[in-house]
Design a protein around this motif. Structure first.
Motif, PDB file in Angstrom:
ATOM      1  N   GLY A   1       0.624  -1.389   0.098  1.00 57.57           N
ATOM      2  CA  GLY A   1      -0.115   0.022  -0.038  1.00 57.57           C
ATOM      3  C   GLY A   1       0.733   1.141  -0.053  1.00 57.57           C
ATOM      4  N   GLY A   2       2.169   1.047  -0.083  1.00 52.80           N
ATOM      5  CA  GLY A   2       3.018   2.186  -0.103  1.00 52.80           C
ATOM      6  C   GLY A   2       3.255   2.942  -1.563  1.00 52.80           C
ATOM      7  N   PRO A   3       4.084   3.693  -1.676  1.00 54.90           N
ATOM      8  CA  PRO A   3       4.066   4.541  -2.950  1.00 54.90           C
ATOM      9  C   PRO A   3       4.533   3.634  -4.200  1.00 54.90           C
ATOM     10  CG  PRO A   3       5.579   5.781  -1.120  1.00 54.90           C
ATOM     11  CD  PRO A   3       4.927   4.296  -0.670  1.00 54.90           C
ATOM     12  N   PHE A   4       5.174   2.623  -3.825  1.00 56.44           N
ATOM     13  CA  PHE A   4       5.504   1.658  -5.079  1.00 56.44           C
ATOM     14  C   PHE A   4       4.316   1.290  -5.552  1.00 56.44           C
ATOM     15  CE2 PHE A   4       6.891  -2.294  -6.934  1.00 56.44           C
ATOM     16  CZ  PHE A   4       7.452  -2.015  -8.134  1.00 56.44           C
ATOM     17  N   ALA A   5       3.599   0.658  -4.693  1.00 55.58           N
ATOM     18  CA  ALA A   5       2.171  -0.048  -4.959  1.00 55.58           C
ATOM     19  C   ALA A   5       1.301   0.856  -5.622  1.00 55.58           C
ATOM     20  CB  ALA A   5       1.709  -0.815  -3.718  1.00 55.58           C
ATOM     21  N   GLU A   6       1.040   2.137  -4.896  1.00 58.50           N
ATOM     22  CA  GLU A   6       0.226   3.051  -5.505  1.00 58.50           C
ATOM     23  C   GLU A   6       0.662   3.551  -6.872  1.00 58.50           C
ATOM     24  OE1 GLU A   6      -2.761   4.527  -4.530  1.00 58.50           O
ATOM     25  OE2 GLU A   6      -2.455   2.588  -3.136  1.00 58.50           O
ATOM     26  N   TRP A   7       1.857   3.593  -7.126  1.00 57.68           N
ATOM     27  CA  TRP A   7       2.531   3.858  -8.481  1.00 57.68           C
ATOM     28  C   TRP A   7       2.109   2.772  -9.267  1.00 57.68           C
ATOM     29  CZ3 TRP A   7       6.046   1.166 -11.610  1.00 57.68           C
ATOM     30  CH2 TRP A   7       6.724   1.932 -12.748  1.00 57.68           C
ATOM     31  N   LEU A   8       2.281   1.645  -9.370  1.00 59.58           N
ATOM     32  CA  LEU A   8       1.827   0.464 -10.153  1.00 59.58           C
ATOM     33  C   LEU A   8       0.267   0.395 -10.306  1.00 59.58           C
ATOM     34  CD1 LEU A   8       3.799  -2.783  -8.646  1.00 59.58           C
ATOM     35  CD2 LEU A   8       3.987  -1.907 -10.766  1.00 59.58           C
ATOM     36  N   ARG A   9      -0.573   0.674  -9.364  1.00 57.88           N
ATOM     37  CA  ARG A   9      -1.905   0.849  -9.455  1.00 57.88           C
ATOM     38  C   ARG A   9      -2.272   1.890 -10.493  1.00 57.88           C
ATOM     39  NH1 ARG A   9      -5.383   3.922  -8.445  1.00 57.88           N
ATOM     40  NH2 ARG A   9      -4.130   5.065  -6.864  1.00 57.88           N
ATOM     41  N   ALA A  10      -1.761   3.219 -10.257  1.00 58.82           N
ATOM     42  CA  ALA A  10      -1.877   4.191 -11.095  1.00 58.82           C
ATOM     43  C   ALA A  10      -1.484   4.044 -12.654  1.00 58.82           C
ATOM     44  CB  ALA A  10      -1.483   5.441 -10.520  1.00 58.82           C
ATOM     45  N   ARG A  11      -0.141   3.668 -12.660  1.00 59.88           N
ATOM     46  CA  ARG A  11       0.642   3.607 -13.805  1.00 59.88           C
ATOM     47  C   ARG A  11       0.127   2.421 -14.796  1.00 59.88           C
ATOM     48  NH1 ARG A  11       5.064   6.505 -16.419  1.00 59.88           N
ATOM     49  NH2 ARG A  11       5.651   4.831 -18.010  1.00 59.88           N
ATOM     50  N   ARG A  12      -0.098   1.301 -14.074  1.00 57.47           N
ATOM     51  CA  ARG A  12      -0.661  -0.062 -14.672  1.00 57.47           C
ATOM     52  C   ARG A  12      -2.153  -0.404 -14.818  1.00 57.47           C
ATOM     53  NH1 ARG A  12       4.095  -2.539 -17.490  1.00 57.47           N
ATOM     54  NH2 ARG A  12       5.678  -1.012 -16.855  1.00 57.47           N
ATOM     55  N   GLY A  13      -2.712   0.269 -13.672  1.00 61.06           N
ATOM     56  CA  GLY A  13      -4.355   0.049 -13.449  1.00 61.06           C
ATOM     57  C   GLY A  13      -4.333  -1.382 -13.016  1.00 61.06           C
ATOM     58  N   TRP A  14      -3.336  -2.011 -12.147  1.00 63.61           N
ATOM     59  CA  TRP A  14      -3.256  -3.219 -11.314  1.00 63.61           C
ATOM     60  C   TRP A  14      -4.035  -3.278 -10.186  1.00 63.61           C
ATOM     61  CZ3 TRP A  14       2.408  -4.839 -12.534  1.00 63.61           C
ATOM     62  CH2 TRP A  14       2.653  -5.067 -13.543  1.00 63.61           C
ATOM     63  N   SER A  15      -4.945  -4.247  -9.688  1.00 60.37           N
ATOM     64  CA  SER A  15      -5.309  -4.163  -8.409  1.00 60.37           C
ATOM     65  C   SER A  15      -4.221  -4.599  -7.574  1.00 60.37           C
ATOM     66  CB  SER A  15      -6.403  -5.193  -8.311  1.00 60.37           C
ATOM     67  OG  SER A  15      -6.699  -5.585  -7.120  1.00 60.37           O
ATOM     68  N   MET A  16      -4.165  -4.007  -6.414  1.00 58.89           N
ATOM     69  CA  MET A  16      -3.217  -4.071  -5.304  1.00 58.89           C
ATOM     70  C   MET A  16      -4.033  -4.889  -4.190  1.00 58.89           C
ATOM     71  SD  MET A  16      -0.202  -3.208  -6.316  1.00 58.89           S
ATOM     72  CE  MET A  16      -0.513  -3.084  -8.081  1.00 58.89           C
ATOM     73  N   SER A  17      -4.966  -5.456  -4.322  1.00 59.19           N
ATOM     74  CA  SER A  17      -5.700  -6.193  -3.234  1.00 59.19           C
ATOM     75  C   SER A  17      -4.931  -7.285  -2.625  1.00 59.19           C
ATOM     76  CB  SER A  17      -7.167  -6.614  -3.647  1.00 59.19           C
ATOM     77  OG  SER A  17      -6.879  -7.410  -4.860  1.00 59.19           O
ATOM     78  N   CYS A  18      -4.309  -7.771  -3.424  1.00 51.37           N
ATOM     79  CA  CYS A  18      -3.227  -9.059  -2.918  1.00 51.37           C
ATOM     80  C   CYS A  18      -1.635  -8.535  -2.700  1.00 51.37           C
ATOM     81  CB  CYS A  18      -3.340 -10.268  -3.747  1.00 51.37           C
ATOM     82  SG  CYS A  18      -4.952 -11.021  -3.575  1.00 51.37           S
TER      83      CYS A  18
ATOM     84  N   TRP B   1       1.395  -5.945  -4.264  1.00 55.91           N
ATOM     85  CA  TRP B   1       2.324  -5.573  -5.638  1.00 55.91           C
ATOM     86  C   TRP B   1       3.067  -6.661  -5.914  1.00 55.91           C
ATOM     87  CZ3 TRP B   1       7.453  -6.780  -4.744  1.00 55.91           C
ATOM     88  CH2 TRP B   1       7.821  -6.456  -3.688  1.00 55.91           C
ATOM     89  N   ALA B   2       3.543  -7.670  -5.075  1.00 54.05           N
ATOM     90  CA  ALA B   2       4.236  -8.919  -5.621  1.00 54.05           C
ATOM     91  C   ALA B   2       3.358  -9.741  -6.419  1.00 54.05           C
ATOM     92  CB  ALA B   2       4.813  -9.600  -4.432  1.00 54.05           C
ATOM     93  N   ASP B   3       1.992  -9.862  -5.794  1.00 51.88           N
ATOM     94  CA  ASP B   3       1.106 -10.584  -6.633  1.00 51.88           C
ATOM     95  C   ASP B   3       0.497 -10.326  -7.921  1.00 51.88           C
ATOM     96  OD1 ASP B   3      -1.113 -12.930  -6.548  1.00 51.88           O
ATOM     97  OD2 ASP B   3      -2.337 -11.010  -6.879  1.00 51.88           O
ATOM     98  N   ALA B   4       0.474  -8.695  -7.896  1.00 52.09           N
ATOM     99  CA  ALA B   4       0.218  -8.247  -9.301  1.00 52.09           C
ATOM    100  C   ALA B   4       1.379  -8.444 -10.132  1.00 52.09           C
ATOM    101  CB  ALA B   4      -0.058  -6.610  -8.906  1.00 52.09           C
ATOM    102  N   ILE B   5       2.416  -8.113  -9.695  1.00 51.55           N
ATOM    103  CA  ILE B   5       3.722  -8.443 -10.720  1.00 51.55           C
ATOM    104  C   ILE B   5       3.730  -9.788 -11.232  1.00 51.55           C
ATOM    105  CG2 ILE B   5       6.219  -8.243 -11.158  1.00 51.55           C
ATOM    106  CD1 ILE B   5       6.217  -6.096  -8.978  1.00 51.55           C
ATOM    107  N   GLU B   6       3.492 -10.968 -10.345  1.00 49.97           N
ATOM    108  CA  GLU B   6       3.377 -12.273 -11.025  1.00 49.97           C
ATOM    109  C   GLU B   6       2.196 -12.464 -11.763  1.00 49.97           C
ATOM    110  OE1 GLU B   6       3.442 -15.123  -7.695  1.00 49.97           O
ATOM    111  OE2 GLU B   6       5.069 -14.004  -6.570  1.00 49.97           O
ATOM    112  N   ARG B   7       1.128 -11.909 -11.589  1.00 49.93           N
ATOM    113  CA  ARG B   7       0.070 -12.256 -12.502  1.00 49.93           C
ATOM    114  C   ARG B   7       0.038 -11.457 -13.914  1.00 49.93           C
ATOM    115  NH1 ARG B   7      -4.266  -9.295 -10.413  1.00 49.93           N
ATOM    116  NH2 ARG B   7      -3.237  -8.788  -8.485  1.00 49.93           N
ATOM    117  N   HIS B   8       1.045 -10.534 -13.762  1.00 49.51           N
ATOM    118  CA  HIS B   8       1.152  -9.689 -15.287  1.00 49.51           C
ATOM    119  C   HIS B   8       2.407  -9.705 -15.822  1.00 49.51           C
ATOM    120  CE1 HIS B   8      -2.339  -7.682 -13.188  1.00 49.51           C
ATOM    121  NE2 HIS B   8      -2.832  -7.555 -14.424  1.00 49.51           N
TER     122      HIS B   8
END
Length: 77
Positions: free
Chosen positions: A26-43, A45-52
């Motif tokens: 939920g920190g700045p890196f996760a927020e950046w990924l959510r904003a930049r890539r549109g990925w869900s951060m519910s699980c 950032w590591a899970d989001a990266i693995e899924r994508h």
């Protein structure tokens, strides 16, 4: 990877470390990924990266994204 970094963030907090840690959930890196890539951060950032990762090794994808994040942060005023 994310769990190790969560442990590091916890240690900083417990021991009063004076470091701005951007990789916490939920920190700045996760927020950046959510904003930049549109990925869900519910699980996280590591899970989001693995899924994508789209066939790329997820650890390498993490480091590529981290480099991109750092470059973006450096270019901000």
């Amino acid at each position: 990877m994310q769990n190790i970094l969560i442990g590091y963030a916890t240690a900083l907090s417990v021991h009063g470390g004076d470091e701005h840690f951007t990789l916490s959930p939920g920190g700045p890196f996760a927020e950046w990924l959510r904003a930049r890539r549109g990925w869900s951060m519910s699980c996280g950032w590591a899970d989001a990266i693995e899924r994508h990762a789209d066939g790329e090794d997820p650890l390498m994808a993490f480091f590529h994204l981290l480099d991109e994040y750092r470059s973006a942060c450096e270019s901000e005023p």
